[in-house]
Enzyme design. Structure first.
Site, PDB file in Angstrom:
ATOM      1  N   SER A  59       0.724  -1.160   0.029  1.00  0.00           N
ATOM      2  CA  SER A  59      -0.020  -0.039   0.097  1.00  0.00           C
ATOM      3  C   SER A  59       0.827   1.402  -0.048  1.00  0.00           C
ATOM      4  CB  SER A  59      -0.947   0.080   1.177  1.00  0.00           C
ATOM      5  OG  SER A  59      -1.265  -0.985   1.721  1.00  0.00           O
ATOM      6  N   PHE A  60       1.836   1.314   0.618  1.00  0.00           N
ATOM      7  CA  PHE A  60       2.424   2.586   1.137  1.00  0.00           C
ATOM      8  C   PHE A  60       3.397   2.867  -0.076  1.00  0.00           C
ATOM      9  CE2 PHE A  60       5.147   5.850   3.809  1.00  0.00           C
ATOM     10  CZ  PHE A  60       4.169   6.893   3.228  1.00  0.00           C
TER      11      PHE A  60
ATOM     12  N   GLY B 275       5.420  10.177   9.276  1.00  0.00           N
ATOM     13  CA  GLY B 275       4.415  11.138   9.230  1.00  0.00           C
ATOM     14  C   GLY B 275       3.052  10.484   9.240  1.00  0.00           C
TER      15      GLY B 275
ATOM     16  N   THR C 285      -3.265   7.678  13.495  1.00  0.00           N
ATOM     17  CA  THR C 285      -3.379   6.091  13.463  1.00  0.00           C
ATOM     18  C   THR C 285      -4.060   5.678  14.452  1.00  0.00           C
ATOM     19  OG1 THR C 285      -0.942   6.062  12.834  1.00  0.00           O
ATOM     20  CG2 THR C 285      -1.938   4.051  13.116  1.00  0.00           C
TER      21      THR C 285
ATOM     22  N   LYS D 173       4.056   4.585  17.717  1.00  0.00           N
ATOM     23  CA  LYS D 173       2.428   4.803  17.433  1.00  0.00           C
ATOM     24  C   LYS D 173       1.958   3.426  16.995  1.00  0.00           C
ATOM     25  CE  LYS D 173       2.356   4.759  12.896  1.00  0.00           C
ATOM     26  NZ  LYS D 173       1.438   4.322  11.974  1.00  0.00           N
TER      27      LYS D 173
ATOM     28  N   VAL E 221       0.534  -5.832   6.839  1.00  0.00           N
ATOM     29  CA  VAL E 221       0.902  -5.721   8.117  1.00  0.00           C
ATOM     30  C   VAL E 221       0.265  -4.810   9.229  1.00  0.00           C
ATOM     31  CG1 VAL E 221       3.593  -6.159   7.221  1.00  0.00           C
ATOM     32  CG2 VAL E 221       2.933  -4.051   7.278  1.00  0.00           C
TER      33      VAL E 221
ATOM     34  N   ARG F 218       6.032  -9.637  -5.861  1.00  0.00           N
ATOM     35  CA  ARG F 218       5.276 -10.620  -6.903  1.00  0.00           C
ATOM     36  C   ARG F 218       5.167  -9.919  -8.540  1.00  0.00           C
ATOM     37  NH1 ARG F 218      -0.154 -10.407  -3.708  1.00  0.00           N
ATOM     38  NH2 ARG F 218      -0.996 -10.734  -5.614  1.00  0.00           N
TER      39      ARG F 218
ATOM     40  N   GLU G 197       2.186  -3.579  12.107  1.00  0.00           N
ATOM     41  CA  GLU G 197       3.516  -3.638  12.738  1.00  0.00           C
ATOM     42  C   GLU G 197       3.678  -3.870  13.895  1.00  0.00           C
ATOM     43  OE1 GLU G 197       6.518  -4.272  11.013  1.00  0.00           O
ATOM     44  OE2 GLU G 197       6.547  -2.529   9.071  1.00  0.00           O
TER      45      GLU G 197
ATOM     46  N   SER H  99      -6.310   2.610   9.827  1.00  0.00           N
ATOM     47  CA  SER H  99      -5.196   1.913  10.097  1.00  0.00           C
ATOM     48  C   SER H  99      -5.379   0.486  10.410  1.00  0.00           C
ATOM     49  CB  SER H  99      -4.828   2.814  11.405  1.00  0.00           C
ATOM     50  OG  SER H  99      -3.918   2.157  12.367  1.00  0.00           O
TER      51      SER H  99
ATOM     52  N   ALA I  71      -1.643   5.423   3.580  1.00  0.00           N
ATOM     53  CA  ALA I  71      -1.702   5.182   2.339  1.00  0.00           C
ATOM     54  C   ALA I  71      -2.792   5.758   1.203  1.00  0.00           C
ATOM     55  CB  ALA I  71      -1.132   3.788   1.986  1.00  0.00           C
TER      56      ALA I  71
END
Ligand SMILES: NC(=O)c1ccc[n+]([C@@H]2O[C@H](COP(=O)([O-])OP(=O)(O)OC[C@H]3O[C@@H](n4cnc5c(N)ncnc54)[C@H](O)[C@@H]3O)[C@@H](O)[C@H]2O)c1
Ligand SMILES: O=P(O)(O)OC[C@H](O)CO
Length: 332
Positions: free
Chosen positions: A11-12, A136, A248, A191, A280, A33, A282, A254, A140
């Site tokens: 995504s990001f 920041g 987030t 965060k 993810v 992929r 994270e 999120s 995404a």
């Protein structure tokens, strides 16, 4: 023209590749992929990670990492934090020797307790002035929809930070520079854990008083850790700290907050993991490494401790809450 290789088409990585391209930078996106690389190159879409988003003309994509890295001035590291070491090792022979290495990953490595800039330095042998991080409030999907977004690009070498800033500044994306790499990385990693906590509270039905308390005390504990590691408190009070923490903790977009919410509603870790569809959250892994890092510096992080107990000690959210509220009362 600046040439960028974006290594990771999740995504990001995909959203940031779009930003760079929209800012006039020459961009090649590397996808793990082959089918994802083909979809981006041939149809200008990445349906698995950014459904419904039309990617810009001129954005190249490949499954061949050496092709992506060839001649890059900026190498953007856009893979999950626990996989950065392995990916860098696979790419290291092809990394251009003077390129800026820009990490987007928000996490602390399990086992080594290293931040992503430290992992990058160790694996590639690059000097720290060549390693930058971007952090920041950067969901995404909102960036891909071209909603006004600000971020921080931190690098000890301000000339490199400004070069990256120029390469990605557009009408909807506003990057600020900073030299405090540690502060930005601590904010970005911590965060996610606090967002898990915020989601857990929402999941068991708690309201805005609790949410505000989690965000505020979460900021206090991430600032304590950052300062212990040499960060500037101002960085944690900025976009890469409180800014990202708020976005987030409150956004349904999120993955960390949503994951926490599922746990709060009583789902197991496995059920919550399945619902991420391979993306993810994270904080689930980083809560262990952050907690270990904090303990090694004698820093108290009660919310991180609670999240860790739920995710890895398998205690219910309600019990973690009782433990948190049973702590000794003290001055703010
Ligand atoms: N998504 C966001 O809104 C956002 C915003 C800012 C920062 N970040 C950070 O950027 C990093 C990447 O996040 P993302 O949202 O793009 O993740 P994602 O889960 O959407 O995608 C991860 C990408 O990395 C690739 N990859 C390569 N090696 C991998 C491995 N060993 N295991 C798993 N995936 C592997 C995957 O194929 C995929 O393309 C994370 O650290 C995240 O915290 C994400
Ligand atoms: O979806 P999350 O929880 O990984 O958060 C995404 C970004 O880091 C927000 O800045």
């Amino acid at each position: 023209m600046v040439k960028a290789a974006v290594m990771g088409a999740g995504s990001f990585g995909t959203a940031y590749a779009k930003v760079l391209r929209d800012a006039g930078t020459e961009v090649t996106l590397w996808a793990r992929r082959a089918d994802v690389a083909d979809a981006v190159a041939q149809r200008r879409v990445n349906p698995d990670y950014l459904p419904g988003v039309r990617l810009p003309e001129g954005l190249r994509a490949t499954h061949d990492h050496a092709e992506a890295l060839d001649g890059a001035d900026v190498v953007v590291l856009a893979v999950p934090s626990q996989s950065l070491r392995g990916n860098l090792a696979a790419w290291s022979g092809d990394l251009p020797p003077s390129a800026t290495l820009l990490s987007l990953a928000k996490g602390v490595e399990v086992g080594t307790l290293m931040r992503m800039s430290q992992v990058t330095a160790e694996v590639t042998g690059a000097e720290s002035d060549r390693i930058a991080v971007l952090s920041g409030p950067n969901l995404a999907k909102e960036i891909a929809a071209e909603q006004p977004t600000a971020t921080v690009i931190a690098c000890p070498d301000s000339v490199r930070a400004v070069a990256v800033q120029r390469a990605c500044a557009t009408g909807y994306f506003r990057p600020y520079t900073n030299t405090d790499v540690t502060g930005c990385e601590v904010g970005g990693a911590c965060k996610n854990v606090i967002a898990l906590c915020s989601g857990m509270a929402a999941g068991i039905g708690l309201g805005e008083n609790t949410s505000a308390a989690i965000i505020t005390r979460g900021l206090a504990e991430m600032t304590r850790l950052g300062v212990a590691l040499g960060a500037r408190p101002e960085t944690l009070a900025g976009l890469a700290g409180v800014g990202d923490l708020v976005a987030t903790c409150v956004s349904p977009l999120s993955r960390n907050r949503s994951f926490g919410e599922r746990l709060g509603r009583g789902e197991t870790l496995e059920q919550a993991q399945q619902a991420t569809h391979g993306q993810v959250a994270e904080g689930v892994k980083s809560c262990s490494s952050i907690l270990e890092l904090a303990r090694s510096y004698g820093v108290e992080m009660p919310l991180t401790e609670a999240v860790h107990s739920v995710c890895h000690g398998r205690i219910p959210v309600s019990q973690a809450l009782v433990q948190l509220l049973g702590r000794r009362i003290k001055p703010e």
